[in-house]
Scaffold this motif. Sequence first.
Motif, mmCIF file in Angstrom:
data_model
loop_
_atom_site.group_PDB
_atom_site.id
_atom_site.type_symbol
_atom_site.label_atom_id
_atom_site.label_comp_id
_atom_site.label_asym_id
_atom_site.label_seq_id
_atom_site.Cartn_x
_atom_site.Cartn_y
_atom_site.Cartn_z
ATOM 1 N N MET A 1 0.840 -1.199 0.000
ATOM 2 C CA MET A 1 0.000 0.000 0.000
ATOM 3 C C MET A 1 0.877 1.252 0.000
ATOM 4 N N ASP B 1 -2.804 -0.783 -3.913
ATOM 5 C CA ASP B 1 -3.660 -0.091 -2.943
ATOM 6 C C ASP B 1 -3.062 1.271 -2.636
ATOM 7 N N SER C 1 -6.164 0.752 -6.630
ATOM 8 C CA SER C 1 -7.324 0.528 -5.780
ATOM 9 C C SER C 1 -7.347 1.613 -4.704
ATOM 10 N N ARG D 1 -8.203 3.150 -1.491
ATOM 11 C CA ARG D 1 -8.637 2.562 -0.219
ATOM 12 C C ARG D 1 -9.032 3.584 0.841
ATOM 13 N N ASP E 1 -14.530 -0.308 -1.162
ATOM 14 C CA ASP E 1 -13.181 -0.481 -0.610
ATOM 15 C C ASP E 1 -12.580 0.833 -0.112
ATOM 16 N N GLN F 1 -10.725 3.406 4.428
ATOM 17 C CA GLN F 1 -9.641 3.532 5.403
ATOM 18 C C GLN F 1 -9.299 4.989 5.705
#
Length: 222
Positions: free
Chosen positions: A85, A110, A147, A149, A188, A191
């Motif tokens: 990530m 990510d 992606s 997040r 998704d 976070q």
Amino acid sequence: MINEQFYTDLIQELNEQQVTLVAVSKTHSAEAIQSLYKMGQRAFGENRVQELLEKHPMLPGDIQWHLIGHLQRNKVRQCMGTVSMIESVDSVKLLKEIDKEARKAGVTMDVLLQIRIAEEETKFGFDPETIAGELRTLNLDKMQHVSFRGVMGMASFVDDPDQIREEFRSLKKSFEMLRDTCFQNNPDFNQLSMGMSGDYQIAIEEGSTMVRIGSLIFGERI
Ligand SMILES: *Cc1c(COP(=O)(O)O)cnc(C)c1O
């Protein structure tokens, strides 16, 4: 070296709150990381690509490496296949480069969007006032190798807990705004990475889902 008692207590508290710990291991040795790995820790954070790439081959393959420091576009390629990530994505240009290199490497990266919440001018990050507009210049659906997040931010290094709390609140607002606009079709995007050794308790009270803690676990950096 490692503050085992602190780590054990911290993990229990974070598990109760469903908050993820990224153990920030920058400047600390592979041996220190290995000791924490043996206690069950899997997510580690480094702020320099070079240092991360040096430690990576010395350590177990199931470690999730988070890049948390400013990333130059010419170093993006080196992250593919090793970094799980990138928390410090602070520009549209960097996003495009990550998508391009992830596509070439055949992976999906990510990312967290770093947002500037601190008063210090030196901190990196998107401007919270303009990030939505900047993202709209991209065709997000075409960025198939990134992606999204969530977001990451750092509060000011000040003693005033009220100021820190206000900055975390503003980060959460930015997170919710992006989640409900640009990323409304992306479950998704969930976070909220905020909180370090000095301010993680405030961050958790303000809704953090991911804390990045170094010195309280590994000791002061040399
Ligand atoms: C170093 C660093 C941390 C951890 O800092 P500590 O105060 O040692 O917990 C967290 N986030 C970022 C982005 C960092 O660079």
